[in-house]
Design a protein around this motif. Structure first.
Motif, PDB file in Angstrom:
ATOM      1  N   ARG A  61      -5.582  11.259   0.631  1.00 27.03           N
ATOM      2  CA  ARG A  61      -4.949  12.136   1.626  1.00 27.03           C
ATOM      3  C   ARG A  61      -3.829  12.959   1.001  1.00 27.03           C
ATOM      4  O   ARG A  61      -3.670  14.145   1.287  1.00 27.03           O
ATOM      5  CB  ARG A  61      -4.401  11.295   2.779  1.00 27.03           C
ATOM      6  CG  ARG A  61      -5.475  10.614   3.613  1.00 27.03           C
ATOM      7  CD  ARG A  61      -4.862   9.608   4.578  1.00 27.03           C
ATOM      8  NE  ARG A  61      -5.886   8.776   5.178  1.00 27.03           N
ATOM      9  CZ  ARG A  61      -6.478   9.036   6.337  1.00 27.03           C
ATOM     10  NH1 ARG A  61      -6.135  10.118   7.020  1.00 27.03           N
ATOM     11  NH2 ARG A  61      -7.406   8.231   6.811  1.00 27.03           N
ATOM     12  N   LEU A  98     -14.279   5.853   6.925  1.00 22.15           N
ATOM     13  CA  LEU A  98     -13.426   6.842   7.574  1.00 22.15           C
ATOM     14  C   LEU A  98     -14.001   7.302   8.901  1.00 22.15           C
ATOM     15  O   LEU A  98     -15.165   7.696   8.987  1.00 22.15           O
ATOM     16  CB  LEU A  98     -13.250   8.055   6.648  1.00 22.15           C
ATOM     17  CG  LEU A  98     -12.413   9.216   7.196  1.00 22.15           C
ATOM     18  CD1 LEU A  98     -10.976   8.774   7.417  1.00 22.15           C
ATOM     19  CD2 LEU A  98     -12.470  10.404   6.236  1.00 22.15           C
ATOM     20  N   ASP A 151     -16.387   8.821   2.423  1.00 21.23           N
ATOM     21  CA  ASP A 151     -15.715   7.536   2.653  1.00 21.23           C
ATOM     22  C   ASP A 151     -16.414   6.860   3.827  1.00 21.23           C
ATOM     23  O   ASP A 151     -16.248   7.284   4.973  1.00 21.23           O
ATOM     24  CB  ASP A 151     -14.231   7.745   2.966  1.00 21.23           C
ATOM     25  CG  ASP A 151     -13.458   6.436   3.005  1.00 21.23           C
ATOM     26  OD1 ASP A 151     -14.047   5.410   3.412  1.00 21.23           O
ATOM     27  OD2 ASP A 151     -12.269   6.435   2.645  1.00 21.23           O
ATOM     28  N   HIS A 195     -11.011   8.073  -5.525  1.00 21.58           N
ATOM     29  CA  HIS A 195      -9.858   7.425  -4.879  1.00 21.58           C
ATOM     30  C   HIS A 195     -10.267   6.216  -4.049  1.00 21.58           C
ATOM     31  O   HIS A 195      -9.497   5.768  -3.196  1.00 21.58           O
ATOM     32  CB  HIS A 195      -9.112   8.433  -3.999  1.00 21.58           C
ATOM     33  CG  HIS A 195      -8.656   9.629  -4.761  1.00 21.58           C
ATOM     34  ND1 HIS A 195      -7.638   9.572  -5.684  1.00 21.58           N
ATOM     35  CD2 HIS A 195      -9.120  10.903  -4.784  1.00 21.58           C
ATOM     36  CE1 HIS A 195      -7.479  10.762  -6.232  1.00 21.58           C
ATOM     37  NE2 HIS A 195      -8.367  11.587  -5.708  1.00 21.58           N
ATOM     38  N   GLY A 197     -13.314   8.648  -1.397  1.00 26.66           N
ATOM     39  CA  GLY A 197     -12.290   7.747  -0.889  1.00 26.66           C
ATOM     40  C   GLY A 197     -11.163   8.557  -0.271  1.00 26.66           C
ATOM     41  O   GLY A 197     -10.723   9.567  -0.847  1.00 26.66           O
ATOM     42  N   TYR A 198     -10.729   8.118   0.914  1.00 24.32           N
ATOM     43  CA  TYR A 198      -9.736   8.912   1.641  1.00 24.32           C
ATOM     44  C   TYR A 198      -8.621   8.010   2.168  1.00 24.32           C
ATOM     45  O   TYR A 198      -8.249   8.044   3.338  1.00 24.32           O
ATOM     46  CB  TYR A 198     -10.415   9.674   2.791  1.00 24.32           C
ATOM     47  CG  TYR A 198      -9.633  10.854   3.302  1.00 24.32           C
ATOM     48  CD1 TYR A 198      -9.391  11.954   2.493  1.00 24.32           C
ATOM     49  CD2 TYR A 198      -9.161  10.882   4.614  1.00 24.32           C
ATOM     50  CE1 TYR A 198      -8.692  13.045   2.973  1.00 24.32           C
ATOM     51  CE2 TYR A 198      -8.460  11.977   5.107  1.00 24.32           C
ATOM     52  CZ  TYR A 198      -8.224  13.053   4.281  1.00 24.32           C
ATOM     53  OH  TYR A 198      -7.520  14.148   4.766  1.00 24.32           O
ATOM     54  N   GLY A 199      -8.092   7.186   1.260  1.00 22.57           N
ATOM     55  CA  GLY A 199      -6.938   6.369   1.598  1.00 22.57           C
ATOM     56  C   GLY A 199      -5.657   7.139   1.345  1.00 22.57           C
ATOM     57  O   GLY A 199      -5.629   8.377   1.382  1.00 22.57           O
ATOM     58  N   ALA A 200      -4.574   6.402   1.061  1.00 23.54           N
ATOM     59  CA  ALA A 200      -3.261   7.028   0.910  1.00 23.54           C
ATOM     60  C   ALA A 200      -3.250   8.079  -0.192  1.00 23.54           C
ATOM     61  O   ALA A 200      -2.710   9.181  -0.009  1.00 23.54           O
ATOM     62  CB  ALA A 200      -2.213   5.951   0.631  1.00 23.54           C
ATOM     63  N   ARG A 244     -11.140   2.216  -3.228  1.00 23.14           N
ATOM     64  CA  ARG A 244     -10.596   0.931  -3.640  1.00 23.14           C
ATOM     65  C   ARG A 244     -11.678   0.139  -4.368  1.00 23.14           C
ATOM     66  O   ARG A 244     -12.853   0.203  -4.022  1.00 23.14           O
ATOM     67  CB  ARG A 244     -10.105   0.153  -2.422  1.00 23.14           C
ATOM     68  CG  ARG A 244      -9.407  -1.162  -2.780  1.00 23.14           C
ATOM     69  CD  ARG A 244      -8.828  -1.808  -1.554  1.00 23.14           C
ATOM     70  NE  ARG A 244      -7.773  -1.019  -0.969  1.00 23.14           N
ATOM     71  CZ  ARG A 244      -6.528  -0.975  -1.426  1.00 23.14           C
ATOM     72  NH1 ARG A 244      -6.208  -1.660  -2.500  1.00 23.14           N
ATOM     73  NH2 ARG A 244      -5.616  -0.237  -0.832  1.00 23.14           N
ATOM     74  N   ALA A 266       0.836  -1.211   0.000  1.00 19.61           N
ATOM     75  CA  ALA A 266       0.000   0.000   0.000  1.00 19.61           C
ATOM     76  C   ALA A 266       0.866   1.254   0.000  1.00 19.61           C
ATOM     77  O   ALA A 266       1.824   1.366   0.758  1.00 19.61           O
ATOM     78  CB  ALA A 266      -0.908  -0.008   1.215  1.00 19.61           C
TER      79      ALA A 266
END
Length: 335
Positions: free
Chosen positions: A183, A203, A200, A229, A177-180, A231, A122
């Motif tokens: 952010r 989150l 998200d 963003h 979406g607020y993954g890597a 998955r 990731a």
């Protein structure tokens, strides 16, 4: 006899590049052996699309390896499909590490059933994808592609002059979406003084450093820029369909550097054709390579990238070492 770490290369990552860090990190404790996916690059790309839709058992991939299967305890791979049937050939397997962030090509349930440890990579190209996301936002708002085509073909300023060129500063950004990557996109855009909305469902609001956590309905109705963003999963496929696209502002743009199956591409084409939204910046597509007759190829306000968001020199150079370290931590947790 030494235990084996098997490194599986593929048409998109030479086994020599993938194996070198593993040999440096693990070579004194394990015998590092190399294997290759026997496919051409177009064949592998086509199979990857089927794997994303149907999992690793959806294709019949051929692995060339002369390793003693009974001694294999660790595997490093990128795109090679590890179905339950394929995994069964390694009875002593203890750990699998993939160079990807996505895991569609690996039967995670089969690994869990056998107690095999697993690590994805990731964030390996998160910065590269975040930077491309910002580039597509700016290029779409300023219609950079059309200007480039006009000058390249011998012209100068298009006539009539485009009236819809807009600035990003001060607008409302919607991150789905607020993954890597999500952010990092927010961090890279701090200087643009944006109002940030995030949708998200996984989150915790406490994990949002700035901006507001909203529903997807609220986000698409308010944002000037909607950026995907999330998955890919059975729950997120078709996440942005005709209903949400039609709810977007007519002057809004959509950016997708994540996964094609998050978006109903046919519905996007329809919205662009009727002027329901003003533009799109796209790096991923429902069919790749994109068909020659795709309407997206000729649309004004659309900036296209051939699935290259994560393909920087920096991302490719750091990923093999990261995945080797991940496998090292799984096989030698006390080291």
């Amino acid at each position: 006899m030494n235990e084996i770490v098997l490194v599986i290369g593929d048409p998109l990552m030479a086994v020599e590049q993938l194996a070198a860090p593993a040999e440096a990190l693990l070579g004194t404790r394990f015998e590092v052996r190399r294997a290759s996916w026997q496919a051409t690059q177009p064949e592998a790309i086509a199979m990857n699309r089927r794997i994303e839709a149907g999992g690793p058992a959806a294709v019949d991939a051929v692995l060339h390896s002369d390793a003693d299967d009974d001694r294999v305890v660790g595997i490093i791979t990128q795109f090679f499909p590890l179905s339950r049937e394929v995994l069964a050939r390694w009875p002593r397997l203890r750990a699998v590490a993939t160079m990807r962030a996505g895991t569609e090509n690996i039967d995670r349930t089969a690994l869990a059933d056998r107690g095999v440890a697993f690590a994805a990579n990731a964030g390996r190209n998160a910065n590269a994808v975040a930077e491309m996301t910002v580039a597509l936002m700016l290029a779409t708002l300023r219609d950079v592609g059309e200007g480039h085509r006009h000058v390249r073909d011998g012209g100068w300023r298009p006539e009539p002059l485009p009236l819809g060129l807009r600035e990003l500063s001060g607008r409302c950004l919607g991150l789905v979406g607020y993954g890597a990557v999500g952010r990092l996109v927010q961090r890279r855009l701090v200087g643009f003084d944006l109002d940030v909305l995030v949708s998200d469902p996984f989150l915790d609001p406490a994990g949002l450093s700035d901006g507001r956590l909203v529903t997807l309905d609220e986000l698409v109705a308010s944002a000037d820029v909607v950026s995907l963003h999330a998955r890919s999963s059975p729950q997120t496929r078709g996440l942005l369909g005709a209903t949400h696209l039609s709810a977007m502002r007519s002057d809004a743009i959509l950016v997708n550097t994540a996964r094609a199956d998050l978006l109903d591409e046919s519905a996007l084409v329809a919205e662009l054709q009727r002027g329901g939204i003003s533009g799109a910046g796209l790096d991923v597509f429902s069919v790749e390579p994109m068909p020659a007759d795709s309407p997206l190829r000729t649309m004004r306000g659309v900036v296209l990238s051939p699935h290259l968001a994560g393909a920087t020199v920096e991302a490719r150079s750091r990923a093999p070492e990261l995945v080797a370290r991940n496998l090292e931590s799984l096989l030698l947790p006390a080291a």
